[in-house]
Design a protein around this motif. Sequence first.
Motif, PDB file in Angstrom:
ATOM      1  N   GLN A 103      24.043  35.700 -39.729  1.00 35.65           N
ATOM      2  CA  GLN A 103      23.279  36.084 -40.900  1.00 35.65           C
ATOM      3  C   GLN A 103      23.445  37.576 -41.136  1.00 35.65           C
ATOM      4  OE1 GLN A 103      19.287  34.717 -40.781  1.00 35.65           O
ATOM      5  NE2 GLN A 103      18.647  35.825 -42.606  1.00 35.65           N
ATOM      6  N   LEU A 104      23.644  37.960 -42.380  1.00 38.38           N
ATOM      7  CA  LEU A 104      23.902  39.350 -42.716  1.00 38.38           C
ATOM      8  C   LEU A 104      22.606  40.150 -42.712  1.00 38.38           C
ATOM      9  CD1 LEU A 104      26.246  41.222 -43.695  1.00 38.38           C
ATOM     10  CD2 LEU A 104      25.460  40.745 -46.010  1.00 38.38           C
ATOM     11  N   GLN A 105      22.617  41.282 -42.001  1.00 35.20           N
ATOM     12  CA  GLN A 105      21.499  42.220 -42.021  1.00 35.20           C
ATOM     13  C   GLN A 105      22.033  43.585 -42.410  1.00 35.20           C
ATOM     14  OE1 GLN A 105      19.980  41.756 -37.998  1.00 35.20           O
ATOM     15  NE2 GLN A 105      18.286  40.521 -38.764  1.00 35.20           N
ATOM     16  N   LEU A 106      21.214  44.346 -43.123  1.00 36.57           N
ATOM     17  CA  LEU A 106      21.620  45.648 -43.631  1.00 36.57           C
ATOM     18  C   LEU A 106      20.666  46.726 -43.136  1.00 36.57           C
ATOM     19  CD1 LEU A 106      22.267  44.540 -47.331  1.00 36.57           C
ATOM     20  CD2 LEU A 106      23.964  44.825 -45.524  1.00 36.57           C
ATOM     21  N   VAL A 107      21.220  47.872 -42.739  1.00 33.13           N
ATOM     22  CA  VAL A 107      20.409  48.989 -42.261  1.00 33.13           C
ATOM     23  C   VAL A 107      20.878  50.263 -42.955  1.00 33.13           C
ATOM     24  CG1 VAL A 107      19.694  50.350 -40.278  1.00 33.13           C
ATOM     25  CG2 VAL A 107      20.069  47.886 -40.024  1.00 33.13           C
ATOM     26  N   GLU A 108      19.959  50.913 -43.676  1.00 33.40           N
ATOM     27  CA  GLU A 108      20.278  52.162 -44.363  1.00 33.40           C
ATOM     28  C   GLU A 108      19.952  53.373 -43.489  1.00 33.40           C
ATOM     29  OE1 GLU A 108      18.228  49.466 -47.529  1.00 33.40           O
ATOM     30  OE2 GLU A 108      17.945  50.015 -45.428  1.00 33.40           O
ATOM     31  N   SER A 109      20.663  54.457 -43.744  1.00 34.19           N
ATOM     32  CA  SER A 109      20.363  55.736 -43.099  1.00 34.19           C
ATOM     33  C   SER A 109      20.896  56.852 -43.981  1.00 34.19           C
ATOM     34  CB  SER A 109      20.990  55.805 -41.703  1.00 34.19           C
ATOM     35  OG  SER A 109      22.402  55.749 -41.792  1.00 34.19           O
ATOM     36  N   GLY A 110      20.524  58.091 -43.628  1.00 33.72           N
ATOM     37  CA  GLY A 110      21.060  59.237 -44.334  1.00 33.72           C
ATOM     38  C   GLY A 110      20.111  59.908 -45.301  1.00 33.72           C
ATOM     39  N   GLY A 111      18.940  59.324 -45.491  1.00 34.47           N
ATOM     40  CA  GLY A 111      17.974  59.945 -46.377  1.00 34.47           C
ATOM     41  C   GLY A 111      17.371  61.200 -45.762  1.00 34.47           C
ATOM     42  N   ALA A 137      26.223  46.987 -42.144  1.00 35.61           N
ATOM     43  CA  ALA A 137      25.961  45.548 -42.124  1.00 35.61           C
ATOM     44  C   ALA A 137      26.196  44.968 -40.739  1.00 35.61           C
ATOM     45  CB  ALA A 137      26.862  44.840 -43.132  1.00 35.61           C
ATOM     46  N   PHE A 138      25.347  44.066 -40.360  1.00 27.68           N
ATOM     47  CA  PHE A 138      25.480  43.333 -39.105  1.00 27.68           C
ATOM     48  C   PHE A 138      25.608  41.855 -39.467  1.00 27.68           C
ATOM     49  CE2 PHE A 138      24.596  46.857 -36.334  1.00 27.68           C
ATOM     50  CZ  PHE A 138      23.855  47.717 -37.130  1.00 27.68           C
ATOM     51  N   GLY A 139      26.668  41.233 -38.988  1.00 25.53           N
ATOM     52  CA  GLY A 139      26.938  39.855 -39.353  1.00 25.53           C
ATOM     53  C   GLY A 139      28.405  39.717 -39.652  1.00 25.53           C
ATOM     54  N   TYR A 168      32.521  39.270 -47.752  1.00 22.01           N
ATOM     55  CA  TYR A 168      32.324  38.355 -48.870  1.00 22.01           C
ATOM     56  C   TYR A 168      31.383  38.904 -49.927  1.00 22.01           C
ATOM     57  CZ  TYR A 168      34.200  34.790 -45.639  1.00 22.01           C
ATOM     58  OH  TYR A 168      34.968  34.069 -44.762  1.00 22.01           O
ATOM     59  N   TYR A 169      30.637  39.948 -49.585  1.00 21.14           N
ATOM     60  CA  TYR A 169      29.531  40.371 -50.425  1.00 21.14           C
ATOM     61  C   TYR A 169      29.821  41.639 -51.218  1.00 21.14           C
ATOM     62  CZ  TYR A 169      26.444  37.149 -47.939  1.00 21.14           C
ATOM     63  OH  TYR A 169      25.850  36.032 -47.422  1.00 21.14           O
ATOM     64  N   ALA A 170      29.306  41.645 -52.440  1.00 20.46           N
ATOM     65  CA  ALA A 170      29.125  42.895 -53.165  1.00 20.46           C
ATOM     66  C   ALA A 170      27.876  43.569 -52.599  1.00 20.46           C
ATOM     67  CB  ALA A 170      28.938  42.621 -54.652  1.00 20.46           C
ATOM     68  N   ILE A 171      27.877  44.892 -52.611  1.00 17.75           N
ATOM     69  CA  ILE A 171      26.728  45.659 -52.128  1.00 17.75           C
ATOM     70  C   ILE A 171      26.219  46.565 -53.241  1.00 17.75           C
ATOM     71  CG2 ILE A 171      25.870  47.325 -50.447  1.00 17.75           C
ATOM     72  CD1 ILE A 171      26.599  44.680 -49.163  1.00 17.75           C
ATOM     73  N   GLY A 172      24.938  46.515 -53.444  1.00 18.41           N
ATOM     74  CA  GLY A 172      24.317  47.367 -54.443  1.00 18.41           C
ATOM     75  C   GLY A 172      23.330  48.334 -53.821  1.00 18.41           C
ATOM     76  N   TRP A 173      23.147  49.453 -54.481  1.00 19.83           N
ATOM     77  CA  TRP A 173      22.094  50.408 -54.117  1.00 19.83           C
ATOM     78  C   TRP A 173      21.039  50.387 -55.216  1.00 19.83           C
ATOM     79  CZ3 TRP A 173      21.368  52.971 -49.630  1.00 19.83           C
ATOM     80  CH2 TRP A 173      22.452  53.116 -48.763  1.00 19.83           C
ATOM     81  N   PHE A 174      19.801  50.273 -54.776  1.00 18.99           N
ATOM     82  CA  PHE A 174      18.650  50.365 -55.657  1.00 18.99           C
ATOM     83  C   PHE A 174      17.793  51.537 -55.190  1.00 18.99           C
ATOM     84  CE2 PHE A 174      18.675  46.301 -58.017  1.00 18.99           C
ATOM     85  CZ  PHE A 174      19.639  45.607 -57.297  1.00 18.99           C
ATOM     86  N   ARG A 175      16.906  51.992 -56.061  1.00 19.90           N
ATOM     87  CA  ARG A 175      15.941  52.992 -55.643  1.00 19.90           C
ATOM     88  C   ARG A 175      14.597  52.706 -56.324  1.00 19.90           C
ATOM     89  NH1 ARG A 175      18.360  58.394 -58.702  1.00 19.90           N
ATOM     90  NH2 ARG A 175      17.875  57.766 -60.853  1.00 19.90           N
ATOM     91  N   GLU A 233      19.266  38.743 -57.918  1.00 23.79           N
ATOM     92  CA  GLU A 233      20.575  38.204 -57.523  1.00 23.79           C
ATOM     93  C   GLU A 233      20.962  38.618 -56.109  1.00 23.79           C
ATOM     94  OE1 GLU A 233      23.270  39.551 -60.500  1.00 23.79           O
ATOM     95  OE2 GLU A 233      22.453  38.240 -62.061  1.00 23.79           O
ATOM     96  N   TYR A 234      20.184  39.523 -55.509  1.00 28.05           N
ATOM     97  CA  TYR A 234      20.528  40.084 -54.199  1.00 28.05           C
ATOM     98  C   TYR A 234      19.823  39.301 -53.100  1.00 28.05           C
ATOM     99  CZ  TYR A 234      23.101  43.699 -56.512  1.00 28.05           C
ATOM    100  OH  TYR A 234      24.051  44.352 -57.257  1.00 28.05           O
ATOM    101  N   LEU A 235      20.614  38.871 -52.115  1.00 28.34           N
ATOM    102  CA  LEU A 235      20.155  37.905 -51.137  1.00 28.34           C
ATOM    103  C   LEU A 235      19.606  38.544 -49.870  1.00 28.34           C
ATOM    104  CD1 LEU A 235      23.270  35.564 -51.453  1.00 28.34           C
ATOM    105  CD2 LEU A 235      21.134  35.471 -52.764  1.00 28.34           C
ATOM    106  N   ARG A 236      20.134  39.707 -49.512  1.00 29.35           N
ATOM    107  CA  ARG A 236      19.716  40.391 -48.290  1.00 29.35           C
ATOM    108  C   ARG A 236      19.453  41.840 -48.635  1.00 29.35           C
ATOM    109  NH1 ARG A 236      19.352  35.946 -46.838  1.00 29.35           N
ATOM    110  NH2 ARG A 236      20.435  34.855 -45.140  1.00 29.35           N
TER     111      ARG A 236
END
Length: 124
Positions: free
Chosen positions: A1-9, A24-26, A31-38, A110-113
Amino acid sequence: QLQLVESGGGLVQPGGSLRLSCVAFGITFDYYAIGWFRQAPGKAREGVSCIPNEGASTNYADSVKGRFTISRDNNKKTVYLRMNSLKSEDTGVYFCAAAPTCTWPMDAKEYLRWGQGTQVTVSS
């Protein structure tokens, strides 16, 4: 299963720069597009940028065009958001998220993880 961890703020002065990372871990990252939201305090979540799985055809919100650059390194399972010429209105929690494809405008549904977010504060 895909997990995401952000850093750098962090805290940066107006006009400064930061680079956010989304790791990403998984095994299905490619296969995935990645988006940034705020999300700023008291405001709705806003789509900032998206990069498809092959890395081409990136999209940016008008408010960040020319200042932010999204990129990805599939070998490192990492997506980056380089943010230059930061303004106070860029302050917020930044999230990365995975979707089957990039669509514009970005729709959070539309974003799953999702990652847990990283705080960016632009202030003097």
